[in-house]
Structures are given as structure tokens and as C-alpha cells.
Design an enzyme around this catalytic site. Structure first.
Site, PDB file in Angstrom:
ATOM      1  N   SER A  63      -6.804  -4.573 -10.718  1.00  0.00           N
ATOM      2  CA  SER A  63      -7.216  -4.795  -9.335  1.00  0.00           C
ATOM      3  C   SER A  63      -6.542  -6.011  -8.720  1.00  0.00           C
ATOM      4  CB  SER A  63      -8.736  -4.980  -9.262  1.00  0.00           C
ATOM      5  OG  SER A  63      -9.403  -3.785  -9.545  1.00  0.00           O
ATOM      6  N   GLN A  64      -6.477  -5.991  -7.398  1.00  0.00           N
ATOM      7  CA  GLN A  64      -5.998  -7.124  -6.617  1.00  0.00           C
ATOM      8  C   GLN A  64      -6.847  -8.356  -6.961  1.00  0.00           C
ATOM      9  OE1 GLN A  64      -6.771  -6.510  -2.495  1.00  0.00           O
ATOM     10  NE2 GLN A  64      -5.688  -8.350  -1.818  1.00  0.00           N
TER      11      GLN A  64
END
Length: 214
Positions: free
Chosen positions: A58-59
Site C-alpha cells: 500500500s501507499q
């Protein structure tokens, strides 16, 4: 310290991440150890990156945001649904007493276990399994973090929250095309829901993946 890490932490602050414990955890977990070699130059960019089995790491903003929303204390027992690369797992481990994490892909789980062992993060218990079912043998949990999007409120996981203010943060489909991060707080038999921000996650799927069963 790597200037890329400093720049990332500064960017997260600008985006509204204010919890100093969460920022310190992201500072201490080397994201470059969790990304594929071909993406190493982007390891500290504030973007999601592909990993194997069609999943993503994930970011960093989303990792920080969801972690902050959990309000984790250092004596808490945390369940993570979807180990993935192990990056979010490592961040949770820096903030809590113990993390229990479930992954449906055996190859992803084995890679994550190796990374976490290499980093000498020892307060993590892993399991190959169906995340939708949670880990009832270890319930109740003070906090639960879901890293894939459920298509409805995941009541089977809410039931595994501590009834005394247990919190779950999960991406949930709120329409055919939209997902929101939702924070669920359990107080006895009552569950409070807070819709936070829109996101885009891979779907939360049942069972152990076929790749993992062979």
C-alpha cells in the site's frame, strides 16, 4: 538517515498524519526491504507498488492513515487480515504488544516471514488461512486492521473485537464502484461506524488461495 525517508515523513505530515508514534514507526521500518527489486528506486515514493499474486504494497499515506485511525497502544493485541509483503505488519509490530496476521497466499506469507525475521521483528504470529474468518482461537483483539476491501460490513471480524472499545479499521465497498475506509468501534453489543476516506483496495476473498494449497 536516508534523505528519502525524511522526505516521505515530511510529506506524510503535510498530508495530515500527526501521530508521532505512527510516523516514528514508518521511519523505523525500511520499506525498501518489502518491495520487489525492479521497484527499489520507488521504495520511498508515496505510491502503492505491485507485489506478486496480483497484490500490492500500500501507499505509505494509506498505511499511516489506517494505522493512525486504529489508535494503537503499546500493550495491545492486534489482528491483521492480509499480510501481503509484511510492510504494514512490521509497522503494526512497532506500535503494539503482538500482531497476529493472516495471509491466504502461502508464497506471500513465506516471503513476508523471511523479511520480518531478517529485520528481527519477533512480536508477530503468522497464519496461512481465510482472513474473512479471522482468528477466533486468539480472540478477542484490541484492534483489527483489514488490508483488502470487504463487500459488506465484516461482522465475523467485529465479533472478534474486544467488547470494551475494540476498534477495527477496514476498507469496505459502499457502492458498486466506491470503497471507503470505515472505523468500527465495539462497545458491548453496540458497534459505532465512521466513514473516513475513499480508497481503492484489492477485494477481500474467502478461503486459502489455490496457489497456496499446492
Amino acid at each position: 538517515m536516508d534523505t528519502r525517508v525524511i522526505q516521505l515523513i515530511m510529506e506524510l505530515r503535510r498530508q495530515g498524519i500527526a501521530d508521532t508514534r505512527v510516523l516514528a514507526a514508518l521511519e523505523r521500518v525500511p520499506r525498501d526491504r518489502f518491495v520487489a527489486d525492479q521497484f527499489l528506486k520507488h521504495a520511498y515514493d508515496n505510491i502503492a507498488l505491485p507485489i506478486t499474486q496480483g497484490q500490492t504494497i500500500s501507499q505509505p499515506f494509506v498505511v499511516a492513515y489506517m494505522t493512525e485511525a486504529l489508535r494503537i497502544g503499546d500493550r495491545m493485541k492486534v489482528l491483521e487480515i492480509g499480510t501481503g509483503s509484511g510492510y504494514q505488519t512490521a509497522v503494526l509490530a512497532k506500535l503494539s504488544r503482538r500482531v497476529y496476521t493472516i495471509e491466504r497466499y502461502r508464497s506471500l506469507l513465506q516471503s513476508a516471514e523471511k523479511r520480518l525475521a531478517d529485520l528481527k521483528i519477533t512480536n508477530i504470529t503468522t497464519k496461512l488461512g481465510d482472513g474473512i474468518k479471522g482468528w477466533p482461537e486468539q480472540a478477542p483483539f484490541d484492534r483489527i486492521l483489514v488490508t483488502a476491501a470487504a463487500d459488506h460490513r465484516p461482522d465475523s471480524l467485529i465479533e472478534q473485537l474486544s467488547p470494551e472499545g475494540g476498534i477495527m479499521v477496514a476498507p469496505v465497498s459502499v457502492s458498486a464502484t466506491e470503497q471507503d475506509i470505515i472505523r468500527y468501534t465495539r462497545r458491548g453489543n453496540d458497534v459505532e461506524e465512521e466513514r473516513l476516506i475513499p480508497v481503492r483496495f484489492v477485494p477481500l476473498l474467502p478461503g486459502i488461495a489455490r496457489e497456496a494449497a499446492g
